[in-house]
Design a protein around this motif. Structure first.
Motif, PDB file in Angstrom:
ATOM      1  N   TRP A  53     -50.619 -45.135  -4.474  1.00 47.12           N
ATOM      2  CA  TRP A  53     -50.607 -43.688  -4.717  1.00 47.12           C
ATOM      3  C   TRP A  53     -52.022 -43.108  -4.725  1.00 47.12           C
ATOM      4  O   TRP A  53     -52.215 -41.963  -4.331  1.00 47.12           O
ATOM      5  CB  TRP A  53     -49.848 -43.366  -5.994  1.00 47.12           C
ATOM      6  CG  TRP A  53     -50.522 -43.765  -7.282  1.00 47.12           C
ATOM      7  CD1 TRP A  53     -50.672 -45.027  -7.781  1.00 47.12           C
ATOM      8  CD2 TRP A  53     -51.116 -42.891  -8.236  1.00 47.12           C
ATOM      9  NE1 TRP A  53     -51.324 -44.993  -8.990  1.00 47.12           N
ATOM     10  CE2 TRP A  53     -51.602 -43.685  -9.296  1.00 47.12           C
ATOM     11  CE3 TRP A  53     -51.285 -41.505  -8.304  1.00 47.12           C
ATOM     12  CZ2 TRP A  53     -52.247 -43.155 -10.400  1.00 47.12           C
ATOM     13  CZ3 TRP A  53     -51.921 -40.986  -9.415  1.00 47.12           C
ATOM     14  CH2 TRP A  53     -52.400 -41.797 -10.446  1.00 47.12           C
ATOM     15  N   SER A  98     -43.973 -39.784  -6.596  1.00 52.60           N
ATOM     16  CA  SER A  98     -44.961 -39.041  -5.815  1.00 52.60           C
ATOM     17  C   SER A  98     -46.294 -39.030  -6.555  1.00 52.60           C
ATOM     18  O   SER A  98     -46.374 -39.297  -7.756  1.00 52.60           O
ATOM     19  CB  SER A  98     -44.499 -37.600  -5.585  1.00 52.60           C
ATOM     20  OG  SER A  98     -44.573 -36.867  -6.805  1.00 52.60           O
ATOM     21  N   PHE A  99     -47.354 -38.706  -5.828  1.00 57.04           N
ATOM     22  CA  PHE A  99     -48.666 -38.620  -6.453  1.00 57.04           C
ATOM     23  C   PHE A  99     -48.623 -37.639  -7.618  1.00 57.04           C
ATOM     24  O   PHE A  99     -49.118 -37.928  -8.706  1.00 57.04           O
ATOM     25  CB  PHE A  99     -49.730 -38.194  -5.428  1.00 57.04           C
ATOM     26  CG  PHE A  99     -51.118 -38.201  -6.011  1.00 57.04           C
ATOM     27  CD1 PHE A  99     -51.929 -39.308  -5.865  1.00 57.04           C
ATOM     28  CD2 PHE A  99     -51.590 -37.120  -6.750  1.00 57.04           C
ATOM     29  CE1 PHE A  99     -53.204 -39.343  -6.435  1.00 57.04           C
ATOM     30  CE2 PHE A  99     -52.863 -37.139  -7.316  1.00 57.04           C
ATOM     31  CZ  PHE A  99     -53.657 -38.252  -7.157  1.00 57.04           C
TER      32      PHE A  99
END
Length: 125
Positions: A53, A98-99
């Protein structure tokens, strides 16, 4: 380019990247994993799924660096697009894993990351 937030934002993102790397490394080592050398850590950053990530942030910083070195000078539209990319990366996704989601979690647990985020928000306007 002097009044555009991109150069300042880039510097803040680079500092944030270092904080996130160190926090992720500390968590990785707290789980009983040993990192014996800077080269081993670099290999983990580049190849290990746990650190994947963070690569999105490093890629964005590289894109900003490349844009600011362009000849002729980078257009305002391109700089605006990179700022928008940063906003989306940091805040734009509710997708699990997700980031943005991982980053939000990190902000809650690491005061230095939360402080860096506040600075980034100022440079985003």
């Amino acid at each position: 380019m002097n009044d555009h937030p991109l150069p300042t934002l880039r510097n803040h993102l680079l500092a944030l990247h270092k904080l996130l790397m160190n926090a992720e490394r500390a968590a990785y080592e707290a789980e009983g994993n040993e990192i014996r050398s800077p080269m081993e850590f670099l290999k983990l950053l580049m190849e290990h799924e746990r650190f994947a990530w963070l690569r999105q942030l490093s890629q964005l910083v590289v894109m900003m660096d490349e844009a600011m070195e362009e000849k002729p000078p980078v257009t305002k539209e391109r700089m605006d697009a990179l700022v928008a990319d940063a906003k989306h990366l940091l805040l734009g996704s509710e997708e699990p894993g997700s980031f943005a989601v991982r980053y939000a979690k990190m902000r809650k647990h690491a005061p230095a990351v939360a402080a860096a985020h506040a600075e980034i928000c100022k440079s985003l306007g």
